[in-house]
Design an enzyme around this catalytic site. Structure first.
Site, PDB file in Angstrom:
ATOM      1  CE1 TYR A 102      -3.167  -2.848   0.086  1.00  0.00           C
ATOM      2  CE2 TYR A 102      -3.937  -2.099   2.205  1.00  0.00           C
ATOM      3  CZ  TYR A 102      -4.041  -2.948   1.131  1.00  0.00           C
ATOM      4  OH  TYR A 102      -5.033  -3.902   1.101  1.00  0.00           O
TER       5      TYR A 102
ATOM      6  CE  LYS B  98       1.128 -17.787  -2.706  1.00  0.00           C
ATOM      7  NZ  LYS B  98       0.326 -19.005  -2.564  1.00  0.00           N
TER       8      LYS B  98
ATOM      9  CG  ASP C 292      -2.273 -20.075  -0.666  1.00  0.00           C
ATOM     10  OD1 ASP C 292      -1.494 -19.979   0.299  1.00  0.00           O
ATOM     11  OD2 ASP C 292      -1.972 -20.683  -1.714  1.00  0.00           O
TER      12      ASP C 292
ATOM     13  CG  ASP D 222      -7.243  -4.335   3.862  1.00  0.00           C
ATOM     14  OD1 ASP D 222      -8.233  -4.312   4.619  1.00  0.00           O
ATOM     15  OD2 ASP D 222      -7.127  -3.589   2.869  1.00  0.00           O
TER      16      ASP D 222
ATOM     17  CG  ASP E  46     -12.413  -6.466   6.277  1.00  0.00           C
ATOM     18  OD1 ASP E  46     -12.310  -5.990   7.432  1.00  0.00           O
ATOM     19  OD2 ASP E  46     -12.628  -5.764   5.274  1.00  0.00           O
TER      20      ASP E  46
END
Ligand code: NAD
Length: 360
Positions: A142, A192, A224, A248, A252
């Site tokens: 970001y 990852k 994942d 993020d 959620d």
């Protein structure tokens, strides 16, 4: 102990839910022999209306002088048409930046009393959900440079950079390990590393930081797989720590599986500045001013404020127990009501928590 707290009620249901949270804070402080020193500041739409800016300098100064900041929520249709730089959300981003908050802590807890609201299969919900997602907040994709748009072979292309320095990784890992020590002593670092160099560095640093916490178990998981395990077997997670983008999404997801937006608190912490404690939901303009909002996410944010802002574990646990007692009494605000429960308003729910605190 003197608990100096700056309250930023914000917009919509913000003033209602922070008023309840203040009463709970006063009650728990009195119960444990602390004093509370409250300051109030303007943020978001309320600040725009009063001063023309979503984050007045006076608010930043009041926050910096406090030991912790308690925020309601910002935003609403009234300010939706303003230019982006002047919108209420800028106030939120601004205060996070001004306080240097790099760690976002989002517990996702499924209260057994509210299991029916969960999106999980009943047998999975029955095993419980009590995950703390620790998300790095100021780095990664970001914010990484270079970023932008270019032209490749006559075609538009865009790019971002996922970059982390060792120090940035280490400091968020320290937050996760410290939090795990107050919980079930397990940290799952999500990355990852099978594909990304930045994840391989993340894994190396995580493993190094873990040496300083021999009492806490560290595991690694690919993102994942983590996304899948959160819905298949969420009870396996204690503290889940990860970088900004993965965090993020996973925070959620963890929140959504509990099914109770009005129940979930959060904390954002920096190195030395006061932390910011707030519910994860927004300002709910559709129900503002009706005394029907669920104040429990903000009350549970007070518990986080006591635990992470002032190191007061017993006081934090007392607030959490008081919330459970109110739920066990069958009291529900409209958003979490089920058949047979007693629907109460925002203020009455707060009063029930304050009353329950006497026994906690
Ligand atoms: P929202 O979270 O405000 O509301 C979503 C739905 O959940 C609404 O139906 C609302 O009534 C309900 N809800 C939310 N909190 C509740 C509570 N405590 N008790 C009972 N019901 C509750 O999200 P939204 O509608 O997408 O956004 C409304 C405004 O809030 C927008 O201006 C948005 O930008 C802002 N927002 C602010 C924050 C924040 O301040 N951190 C976060 C998200 C959205």
């Amino acid at each position: 102990m003197k608990l100096s707290v700056c309250v930023l009620p914000g917009d919509g249901i913000g003033p209602e839910i922070t008023a309840v949270a203040e009463k709970v804070l006063q009650a728990v402080a009195a119960r444990f022999g602390h004093t509370v020193e409250l300051a109030h500041g303007l943020i978001g739409g309320a600040a725009i209306d009063a001063t023309g800016t979503p984050l007045p300098e006076a608010t930043v100064a009041a926050c910096r002088q406090s030991g912790a900041v308690l925020l309601g929520a910002v935003g609403g249709p009234k300010w939706d048409d303003l230019e982006p730089a002047l919108r209420p959300e800028k106030g939120l981003l601004g205060i996070r930046k001004a306080l240097g908050l790099f760690a976002n802590l989002r517990p996702a807890t499924l209260f057994p009393e509210l299991a029916a609201a969960s999106l999980l299969r009943p047998d999975i919900a029955a095993a419980g959900v009590d995950v703390l997602v620790v998300r790095e907040l100021t780095g990664g994709l970001y914010f990484g440079e270079p970023r932008g748009e270019t032209v490749v072979d006559g075609e538009r292309a865009a790019f971002n950079t996922m970059i982390y320095r060792e120090k940035e990784i280490a400091r968020i890992l320290h937050v996760a390990f410290a939090a795990a020590r107050q919980r079930r002593k397990q940290v799952c670092s999500v990355d990852k590393a099978n594909v990304l160099e930045v994840s391989r560095l993340w894994r190396e640093v995580a493993t190094r930081v873990a040496l300083e916490y021999p009492d806490v178990e560290l595991t690694h998981m690919y993102v994942d797989n983590a996304a899948m395990q959160l819905v298949r077997a969420p009870h396996l997670f204690d503290v889940l720590v990860t970088e900004n983008l993965f965090g993020d999404i996973l925070s959620d997801e963890a929140a959504a599986i509990t099914g109770s937006l009005g129940m979930l608190p959060s904390a954002s912490l920096g190195a030395s500045s006061p932390g910011l404690f707030e519910p994860i939901h927004g300002s709910a303009p559709d129900i503002a001013g009706q005394d029907v909002a669920n104040p429990l996410a903000t009350v549970l944010s007070v518990a986080m404020l006591l635990r992470h802002g002032f190191g007061l574990e017993a006081e934090a646990a007392a607030v959490e127990r008081a919330v459970r007692i109110a739920l066990r009494q069958g009291l529900r605000t409209r958003d979490i009501a089920t058949e047979g429960s007693t629907v109460v308003g925002c203020t009455a729910m707060g009063e029930a928590v304050v009353a329950a605190l006497a026994a906690c």
